[in-house]
Each structure stands twice: as C-alpha cells, then as structure tokens.
Design a protein around this motif. Structure first.
Motif, PDB file in Angstrom:
ATOM      1  N   HIS A   1     -49.860 109.932  33.023  1.00  0.00           N
ATOM      2  CA  HIS A   1     -51.100 109.186  32.763  1.00  0.00           C
ATOM      3  C   HIS A   1     -50.908 108.235  31.594  1.00  0.00           C
ATOM      4  O   HIS A   1     -49.891 108.264  30.909  1.00  0.00           O
ATOM      5  CB  HIS A   1     -52.282 110.118  32.545  1.00  0.00           C
ATOM      6  CG  HIS A   1     -52.230 110.939  31.284  1.00  0.00           C
ATOM      7  ND1 HIS A   1     -51.346 111.970  31.106  1.00  0.00           N
ATOM      8  CD2 HIS A   1     -52.958 110.871  30.144  1.00  0.00           C
ATOM      9  CE1 HIS A   1     -51.531 112.510  29.914  1.00  0.00           C
ATOM     10  NE2 HIS A   1     -52.509 111.861  29.297  1.00  0.00           N
TER      11      HIS A   1
ATOM     12  N   HIS B   1     -52.325 107.679  28.572  1.00  0.00           N
ATOM     13  CA  HIS B   1     -52.590 107.842  27.139  1.00  0.00           C
ATOM     14  C   HIS B   1     -51.338 107.449  26.353  1.00  0.00           C
ATOM     15  O   HIS B   1     -50.216 107.655  26.811  1.00  0.00           O
ATOM     16  CB  HIS B   1     -52.991 109.287  26.819  1.00  0.00           C
ATOM     17  CG  HIS B   1     -54.472 109.521  26.988  1.00  0.00           C
ATOM     18  ND1 HIS B   1     -54.987 110.726  27.361  1.00  0.00           N
ATOM     19  CD2 HIS B   1     -55.531 108.687  26.824  1.00  0.00           C
ATOM     20  CE1 HIS B   1     -56.313 110.631  27.416  1.00  0.00           C
ATOM     21  NE2 HIS B   1     -56.659 109.399  27.112  1.00  0.00           N
TER      22      HIS B   1
ATOM     23  N   HIS C   1     -48.320 109.501  25.958  1.00  0.00           N
ATOM     24  CA  HIS C   1     -47.533 109.738  27.189  1.00  0.00           C
ATOM     25  C   HIS C   1     -46.818 108.468  27.676  1.00  0.00           C
ATOM     26  O   HIS C   1     -45.789 108.558  28.330  1.00  0.00           O
ATOM     27  CB  HIS C   1     -48.432 110.298  28.304  1.00  0.00           C
ATOM     28  CG  HIS C   1     -48.907 111.674  28.008  1.00  0.00           C
ATOM     29  ND1 HIS C   1     -48.358 112.810  28.561  1.00  0.00           N
ATOM     30  CD2 HIS C   1     -49.875 112.111  27.146  1.00  0.00           C
ATOM     31  CE1 HIS C   1     -48.963 113.892  28.074  1.00  0.00           C
ATOM     32  NE2 HIS C   1     -49.891 113.494  27.216  1.00  0.00           N
TER      33      HIS C   1
ATOM     34  N   HIS D   1     -58.130 113.950  34.312  1.00  0.00           N
ATOM     35  CA  HIS D   1     -58.100 113.872  32.842  1.00  0.00           C
ATOM     36  C   HIS D   1     -58.556 112.500  32.348  1.00  0.00           C
ATOM     37  O   HIS D   1     -59.467 112.401  31.537  1.00  0.00           O
ATOM     38  CB  HIS D   1     -56.680 114.207  32.389  1.00  0.00           C
ATOM     39  CG  HIS D   1     -56.377 113.949  30.965  1.00  0.00           C
ATOM     40  ND1 HIS D   1     -57.026 114.587  29.934  1.00  0.00           N
ATOM     41  CD2 HIS D   1     -55.473 113.113  30.376  1.00  0.00           C
ATOM     42  CE1 HIS D   1     -56.536 114.152  28.774  1.00  0.00           C
ATOM     43  NE2 HIS D   1     -55.606 113.261  29.021  1.00  0.00           N
TER      44      HIS D   1
ATOM     45  N   ASP E   1     -51.539 116.023  31.242  1.00  0.00           N
ATOM     46  CA  ASP E   1     -52.712 116.596  30.590  1.00  0.00           C
ATOM     47  C   ASP E   1     -53.699 116.962  31.680  1.00  0.00           C
ATOM     48  O   ASP E   1     -53.992 116.154  32.558  1.00  0.00           O
ATOM     49  CB  ASP E   1     -53.353 115.602  29.616  1.00  0.00           C
ATOM     50  CG  ASP E   1     -52.513 115.428  28.359  1.00  0.00           C
ATOM     51  OD1 ASP E   1     -51.539 116.189  28.179  1.00  0.00           O
ATOM     52  OD2 ASP E   1     -52.825 114.532  27.556  1.00  0.00           O
TER      53      ASP E   1
ATOM     54  N   HIS F   1     -59.658 117.455  27.992  1.00  0.00           N
ATOM     55  CA  HIS F   1     -58.637 118.486  28.229  1.00  0.00           C
ATOM     56  C   HIS F   1     -59.281 119.800  28.640  1.00  0.00           C
ATOM     57  O   HIS F   1     -60.259 120.229  28.024  1.00  0.00           O
ATOM     58  CB  HIS F   1     -57.855 118.779  26.939  1.00  0.00           C
ATOM     59  CG  HIS F   1     -56.836 117.754  26.599  1.00  0.00           C
ATOM     60  ND1 HIS F   1     -55.554 117.805  27.084  1.00  0.00           N
ATOM     61  CD2 HIS F   1     -56.903 116.660  25.827  1.00  0.00           C
ATOM     62  CE1 HIS F   1     -54.875 116.782  26.598  1.00  0.00           C
ATOM     63  NE2 HIS F   1     -55.671 116.067  25.833  1.00  0.00           N
TER      64      HIS F   1
HETATM   65 ZN   LIG Z   1     -53.966 112.565  27.776  1.00  0.00          ZN
END
Ligand SMILES: [Zn+2]
Length: 469
Positions: free
Chosen positions: A63, A65, A68, A165, A190, A411
């Motif tokens: 994903h 974020h 990441h 998420h 996540d 989360h």
């Molecule tokens: Zn995340």
C-alpha cells in the motif's frame, strides 16, 4: 527448494517496511518504505542501502503509506529495472506521496543550506531523490486488480487481497512452486478494520503455510468505529453553540476523506448544522480526486449511499476544497462557526500551522485531534494540553478546547487481527512471523496468538534469515 525470508526494516519497529523473499530461482522485495521519526536518525537510516537492487526479480507493494513506499524512487537509482507490482489505486496514491516527499525534501535542502550559511558551515546535504526519480519509478509499475493471480518471477505467483487499510491497500499472497512442491506465503501489509467508511472490510486471503503479519496494535484495543459519528456530532454541535471554529489537523490522504464522508452522513441525517467546511490542503485536493477515481475500492454502503444519488461522496454543499494560497489566507478572516480540515496530520508543517496560530487563543474554538501524534511533535503538545505552544518560533496560549476522537485508526487491533486470522482457512498454517510492531506490542501479541490457537509465532529480527520448508 529453499526459501528464505528476511527484513531490513519494520523488524521490531513500525517504519521502513522492507521485506525480502529469496528462492533458488528468484528474489522478491515486498515494500520499500522510508523510516520516519526524528529527522537525523530517519535520514541516516534512509540512506543506508545494503542490498543489490539490480539482482531483484520483482518488487511488490502492499500500500501507499510513506513507510511502505517512500524509498521506491531509490530502486531505479540503484539500477533496479524490473516491475513494481501494486493495485492501480496504490500506484496513484504512491505517486502523490512520493511527489510530496520530493517537495518536502527540496524545501528541507533550502532551509538547511540557509542554516549552514548562517553558522558559516559547508553544506553537503542532498535530497534522497527528485521528482524525475519518482517519474522513473512510476513508469516501472505494473498494476494488478485484486484476486487476479499473476506470475511475477520464476516460480512465484502473486495474488492481491483487499486489506481495507487505505485506498488500494493489499495483502499479498505468494505461491512458490518448484516441481511438485508448493509453499504459500502471505504478507499482511497493514491490516485494516471492519466497518471502515468508504473501504471494503479486509478480505480473507487464500490459505498459506506462512504469514508475515503486522503487529502495530499487538497490545492495544481501539474504540469502535460506531462511536465516531456521535462523538463527531457532539463536538461540532458544542463548538457551534459557543460560536467557535473547529480546527482539525488531518493526514491529507485517507483521514481527510474519511472525515468528509462522516460529515456528509451527519449532515444528510440533520445531526449537525450547516456550517462552512474547508478542506485546506492541495494534497488533500489531489488525494480526493484519486479517491473519486477508484470506485472499485468502495464498499457496498458507499456505492449505495452516494454513487447512486451524488456524483461525489467526498463533497456536499457545505464542503469547499481550498487549493490556492490566497484562498487559504482568506480563511483567516472567517467570522462565525466553521470547520477547517488541514495538514499535516501531526501539525509538523503545512497550512495547519497558520490555522492554529489564528485559532488556538480563542476559548470558543476546538482543536480536534483524529490521529496518532508522535512524540516531540506539535500535535503531541496540543494533545498534552500544554498551556503555551510554540509555532514558527513564537509562543501562543492554548485556550481553545482540545478534543480527541480515537476510533478512526486504520489498523486492526489485536482482537481484530485474531478475528481476521480466524476468517481465513488456516488449516495449512505452519508459522506466523511478526513484523511492523514495537517490541512490547510484539511480545504481547505473540502471547495472545499462542493462547488463541496459533502456537508457532516468531518475532522477526532485523536482517536475520528465516528458512521456510
Ligand atoms: Zn499503512
């Protein structure tokens, strides 16, 4: 067949996700995230690059974020020429996040150069990457829809499952085949929560022998999502009755769209009065367009409630998206009740700082905190209700009300993660590897899983190699 996994980040910590899976025939990297935290430490860790990117056969991204995807632009810089697999929504959001990082880094370079000049020091700091590096990395993306298996390297098939998420987020399931031997490994990325607005619930993935599982909230439980709407309505109504304004620092991608979505519902149900709502963040404007584009990620409720009736689930009459600086400055002159949602989420930079300067001193106003506030951030000092707060070097009295809504986390908590595991067929499961968690959370989570029917749990140590059989 030999399979080895190891992690160079998000091992005993929550940032810098970088997980490797090596077989005799192929080398795969799962996520290439940046470290976040104290500036100098994060910068040092992000410059540490001790693997040969040119030897990789595939990169997969769970994903978008920053922790990441934030170092993906370094892959082409380090001569990685292969594909980067993700969902289409993840690619689009990642592009936005990486481009934003370029802007922040360029601004940092200017600021640090000035500071060095003042001190008469030589300046030798360079941004990690530039926008041209992001463009190059984006050109290497190959997008996959959920539930469509795809061969990504010799003997390895990947399949993405919706993680619920953020927009586009995925669990990545890999089937590794050698002759008639098969091993399946699931990376959780996540993991989101059920009843998240806009997004679908986390989707049970195919069975696997090994699961590499996040553990961010391995020792914590959240308030239910169901409490969010009444809490939000209460805070809005109380502030409006005082004639005050509501200032919400919120991350531009995800949290802002979620808030607007809730406000839209509250407005439609006449649970809050009509007040002007300003989303003051150019990045939120861009992120919202990406949200509008990817209806394949919406849950049924979102389709039902909005796409049939409105063109846009993230806008209604009271909401205005503010892009230009002039318009943003005009918000300073606002009289009467209003709401301003602005970034950054932890009040470290961005337009939120001006809105705080203008509004923290008035006790009719409310500063509403809706996300995690890391230590040493201005957001944390507001959360702690310090009497005076420093913004751009000046002190301001904090007289406004400070309210918090904690139910918005993206989360899963430890009970929700267990429920997710139980929603899968785990009859073939041999071992769970815990990543992406602080040590205390991981120890607690390991015990919780072992007490609840998952006896083989390993806390992943940084750079330690684990053989899967
Ligand atoms: Zn995340």
């Amino acid at each position: 067949m030999s399979i080895t996994i190891f992690s160079q980040g998000a091992a005993g910590e929550v940032t810098g996700s970088r997980h490797f899976l090596f077989t005799d025939k192929a080398k795969v990297l799962v996520d290439c995230g940046a470290f976040q935290g104290k500036r100098e430490e994060a910068d040092r860790k992000n410059r540490q690059w001790d693997f040969d990117a040119s030897a990789l056969d595939a990169v997969v991204l769970t994903h978008a974020h920053y922790d990441h995807c934030g170092l993906i632009p370094l892959l082409p810089k380090h001569k990685y020429q292969g594909n980067i697999y993700s969902t289409a929504a993840t690619r689009d959001v990642a592009n936005l996040i990486m481009m934003d990082s370029c802007k922040i880094q360029a601004a940092d370079a200017v600021h640090l150069a000035k500071r060095a000049a003042k001190l008469g020091k030589t300046f030798d700091w360079e941004p990690l990457y530039k926008d041209t590096d992001v463009v190059e990395a984006i050109s290497q993306f190959v997008t996959l829809s959920y539930n469509r298996p795809q061969i990504i390297a010799d003997g390895i098939t990947a399949k993405f499952f919706d993680a619920g998420h953020i927009l586009g987020s995925s669990l990545i399931h890999m089937t590794i085949k050698d002759g008639d031997k098969t091993v399946r490994v699931l990376y959780s990325g996540d993991l989101g929560r059920n009843d998240e607005p806009i997004l679908k619930d986390p989707q049970p993935a195919d069975p696997a022998e090994y699961i590499v599982l996040e553990s961010t909230y391995g020792d914590r439980l959240h308030e239910g999502k169901k409490d969010v709407m009444p809490e939000l309505a209460k805070i809005v109504n109380e502030t409006v009755s005082r004639g005050g304004k509501i200032i919400i620092p919120a991350f531009a991608v995800g949290r802002t769209q979620e808030l607007v979505f809730y406000l839209h519902l509250l407005h439609d149900q006449n649970l809050i009065p009509s007040i002007p709502i300003f989303v003051d963040s150019p990045m939120a404007v861009n992120a919202t367009s990406i949200y509008k584009l990817h209806q394949e990620c919406y849950d049924e409720e979102t389709h039902e409630a909005f796409t049939k009736h409105h063109d846009n689930p993230f806008g209604f009459n009271d909401v205005r998206y503010v892009d230009s600086v002039e318009e943003s400055k005009k918000l300073n002159e606002l009289k009467g009740p209003a709401m301003i949602i602005s970034a950054s989420g932890m009040c470290e930079s961005g337009r939120i700082l001006h809105h705080l300067i203008n509004n923290v001193g008035d006790e009719r106003n409310t500063i509403l905190l809706v996300g995690y506030m890391a230590e040493y951030t201005l957001g944390r000092r507001i959360k702690n209700r310090e009497k005076q707060i420093k913004i751009f070097g000046d002190m301001y009295d904090l007289k406004a009300h400070v309210e918090e809504i904690n139910g918005l986390s993206g989360h899963a908590d430890y009970k929700e993660m267990l429920a997710y595991l139980k929603s899968m067929d785990t009859s073939a499961l041999k071992k769970i590897f815990l990543v992406h968690g602080d040590p205390e959370a991981q120890v607690a989570f390991k015990k919780f899983l072992m007490d609840n029917g998952f006896p083989n749990v390993v806390i992943v140590e940084k750079n330690k190699k684990y053989t899967l059989d």
